[in-house]
Write a protein that holds these residues in place. Structure first.
Motif, short mmCIF file in Angstrom:
data_model
loop_
_atom_site.label_atom_id
_atom_site.label_comp_id
_atom_site.label_asym_id
_atom_site.label_seq_id
_atom_site.Cartn_x
_atom_site.Cartn_y
_atom_site.Cartn_z
N SER A 166 0.84 -1.21 0.00
CA SER A 166 0.00 0.00 0.00
C SER A 166 0.87 1.25 0.00
N GLY A 167 1.91 1.24 0.82
CA GLY A 167 2.82 2.39 0.86
C GLY A 167 3.58 2.58 -0.44
N ILE A 168 4.02 1.47 -1.03
CA ILE A 168 4.74 1.54 -2.31
C ILE A 168 3.85 2.12 -3.39
N GLN A 169 2.61 1.62 -3.45
CA GLN A 169 1.68 2.07 -4.50
C GLN A 169 1.39 3.56 -4.38
N GLU A 170 1.26 4.04 -3.15
CA GLU A 170 0.96 5.46 -2.94
C GLU A 170 2.09 6.35 -3.48
N ILE A 171 3.32 5.99 -3.17
CA ILE A 171 4.45 6.79 -3.65
C ILE A 171 4.62 6.65 -5.16
N ALA A 172 4.39 5.44 -5.67
CA ALA A 172 4.50 5.22 -7.12
C ALA A 172 3.48 6.08 -7.87
N ASN A 173 2.27 6.18 -7.35
CA ASN A 173 1.25 7.01 -7.98
C ASN A 173 1.69 8.47 -8.03
N GLU A 174 2.30 8.93 -6.95
CA GLU A 174 2.77 10.32 -6.91
C GLU A 174 3.83 10.59 -7.98
N HIS A 175 4.60 9.57 -8.33
CA HIS A 175 5.67 9.72 -9.31
C HIS A 175 5.21 9.33 -10.73
N GLY A 176 3.95 8.96 -10.87
CA GLY A 176 3.45 8.59 -12.18
C GLY A 176 3.95 7.24 -12.66
N TYR A 177 4.22 6.33 -11.74
CA TYR A 177 4.74 5.01 -12.08
C TYR A 177 3.69 3.93 -11.83
N ARG A 178 3.80 2.85 -12.59
CA ARG A 178 3.00 1.66 -12.35
C ARG A 178 3.83 0.67 -11.54
N VAL A 179 3.13 -0.25 -10.86
CA VAL A 179 3.80 -1.23 -10.00
C VAL A 179 3.44 -2.64 -10.45
N MET A 180 4.46 -3.44 -10.69
CA MET A 180 4.27 -4.86 -11.00
C MET A 180 4.68 -5.66 -9.77
N ILE A 181 3.74 -6.45 -9.22
CA ILE A 181 3.96 -7.15 -7.96
C ILE A 181 4.10 -8.65 -8.21
N CYS A 182 5.13 -9.23 -7.63
CA CYS A 182 5.36 -10.68 -7.72
C CYS A 182 5.51 -11.26 -6.32
N GLN A 183 5.04 -12.49 -6.15
CA GLN A 183 5.12 -13.18 -4.87
C GLN A 183 5.99 -14.43 -5.02
N SER A 184 7.01 -14.54 -4.18
CA SER A 184 7.87 -15.72 -4.25
C SER A 184 7.27 -16.91 -3.52
N ASN A 185 6.29 -16.65 -2.66
CA ASN A 185 5.68 -17.71 -1.84
C ASN A 185 6.74 -18.47 -1.06
N GLU A 186 7.72 -17.73 -0.57
CA GLU A 186 8.83 -18.25 0.25
C GLU A 186 9.70 -19.26 -0.50
N SER A 187 9.71 -19.18 -1.82
CA SER A 187 10.50 -20.11 -2.63
C SER A 187 11.62 -19.36 -3.35
N TYR A 188 12.85 -19.85 -3.22
CA TYR A 188 13.98 -19.23 -3.91
C TYR A 188 13.82 -19.33 -5.42
N GLU A 189 13.42 -20.51 -5.92
CA GLU A 189 13.27 -20.69 -7.36
C GLU A 189 12.20 -19.76 -7.93
N THR A 190 11.10 -19.62 -7.21
CA THR A 190 10.04 -18.72 -7.66
C THR A 190 10.53 -17.27 -7.64
N GLU A 191 11.31 -16.93 -6.64
CA GLU A 191 11.87 -15.58 -6.55
C GLU A 191 12.72 -15.27 -7.78
N VAL A 192 13.57 -16.22 -8.17
CA VAL A 192 14.43 -16.03 -9.35
C VAL A 192 13.57 -15.86 -10.59
N THR A 193 12.53 -16.69 -10.73
CA THR A 193 11.63 -16.60 -11.88
C THR A 193 10.92 -15.25 -11.90
N ASN A 194 10.48 -14.80 -10.72
CA ASN A 194 9.82 -13.49 -10.63
C ASN A 194 10.72 -12.37 -11.13
N ILE A 195 11.96 -12.39 -10.69
CA ILE A 195 12.90 -11.33 -11.08
C ILE A 195 13.15 -11.37 -12.59
#
Length: 384
Positions: A127-156
């Motif tokens: 929520s805090g990230i989105q608020e500041i991003a809106n102020e800067h005219g940016y969009r936010v892409m959110i990824c969840q690793s679900n506590e998995s290292y492999e998923t984190e790498v894929t997200n990045i």
């Protein structure tokens, strides 16, 4: 395809620009020019993504002309510009902001990788990230690793494929290798760590009072008269686990209490681990009379389970937890916590990332501390 009004054929009829707000055609069969207002039937069914090329084909003009019209350039006749803009509106045309940004070397998009979107802490951070991003005219892409290292790498990798301008990341509990992060940092990708940070890369970091908060919670228990204080720690490789455990030990040492290894249990943040830990402690010759859980949700789970076992809280067992949300307030008895202000964490993290994006030369390590607050509730008030 339009039919030539002179020779009644459409074999060699082509669009030839605009004149007086109408589409101009040329019949090559009889070398005849004629005009025709574009009718609804000449406009194709609306597509999910209408392109400049689609508009150019319908209007019989070049892509460059459409581009100039949509950008209100002065080197195009007002009638042609108005006709093109009207058609663009009819076709629900939206400019490809990603393509435009990519041409400028930016996409006005930042990526966020978090371990678990279901946790209220990370929801507050987002929520805090989105608020500041809106102020800067940016969009936010959110990824969840679900506590998995492999998923984190894929997200990045997915965020990189989308050419994000910067990255905010909190690592999974499985993440112990940071080669990918190191490579991205070396290549100049603006990046900020928060909550679960990486100390192997000199990225800017948003830190919380992990040591100080743990110290305050445990000292509060000692001041309430508890003497045998256990800690439900997280994975030992996590920096937050290490820092909160250090705060726990420092409080015991300051007040002259013995550090008993049987009171220190490391594990994941699951409910099963929390309940099994309470069972194990209750089997000891001298069970703990207080428990500090470094994740507040485990503390809530222990409160509920302890009541099922007939353990009186806080008279026989004091319980405190790190972190806070509504559930900690409504559980009975309400949980004493160290509140982390996740919304503030998100705001500060995003603001710092935009500073780095604006000035990539200033991307060296910069630690920003977001202070928390001890909130005392009934779960630890042995003395009332």
């Amino acid at each position: 395809m339009e039919i030539c009004p002179k020779c009644s054929t459409n074999t060699f009829v082509i669009r030839a620009g605009m004149i007086r707000g109408k589409v101009r055609y040329h019949c090559k069969t009889c070398d005849f020019h004629f005009t025709q207002e574009h009718s609804e039937k000449s406009i194709p069914q609306k597509q999910i993504h209408t392109t400049i090329k689609d508009i150019a084909n319908i209007m019989g003009v070049s892509i460059a002309t459409v581009s100039r019209a949509l950008n209100n350039k002065s080197d195009i006749s007002p009638k042609t510009r108005d006709a093109i803009q009207k058609l663009a509106l009819e076709l629900d045309y939206n400019p490809n902001l990603f393509a435009k940004g990519f041409q400028r070397g930016e996409t006005k998009t930042i990526g966020v990788v978090i371990p678990n979107i279901k946790r209220p802490f990370f929801a507050g951070v987002l929520s805090g990230i989105q608020e500041i991003a809106n102020e800067h005219g940016y969009r936010v892409m959110i990824c969840q690793s679900n506590e998995s290292y492999e998923t984190e790498v894929t997200n990045i990798q997915g965020l990189l494929a989308s050419h994000v301008d910067g990255l905010l990341i909190s690592h999974s509990k499985e993440t112990t290798r940071f080669n990918q992060i190191k490579n991205l940092f070396d290549k100049g990708l603006p990046m900020v760590h928060f909550d679960r940070i990486c100390t192997e890369v000199d990225t800017p970091k948003i830190r919380q009072e992990d040591f100080e908060g743990a110290f305050q919670l445990v000292e509060h228990l000692i001041q309430q008269g508890y003497q045998r204080i256990a800690i439900l720690a997280g994975p030992p490789e996590l920096l937050i686990s290490q820092k909160r455990k250090e705060g726990y030990i420092h409080a015991l040492e300051k007040h002259g209490l013995a550090i008993q290894t049987e009171y220190i249990l490391h594990g994941d943040f699951s409910k099963e681990f929390a309940l099994a830990s309470l069972d194990a402690w209750q089997q000891l010759p001298e069970p703990p009379d207080a428990i500090f859980a470094i994740h507040y949700l485990n503390a809530v789970e222990i409160i509920q389970y302890a009541k099922e076992l007939g353990i009186e809280i806080p008279q026989k067992l004091g319980i405190v937890g790190f972190g806070d949300e509504y559930l900690a307030e409504i559980v009975e008895p309400a949980l004493t916590v160290f509140h982390l202000f996740p919304q503030k964490v998100g705001e500060v993290a995003a603001a710092l990332l935009f500073d780095v994006i604006a000035n990539k030369e200033a991307r060296q390590q910069k630690d920003v501390l977001v202070q928390g607050q001890l909130i005392i509730r009934k779960s630890s008030l042995k003395k009332g």
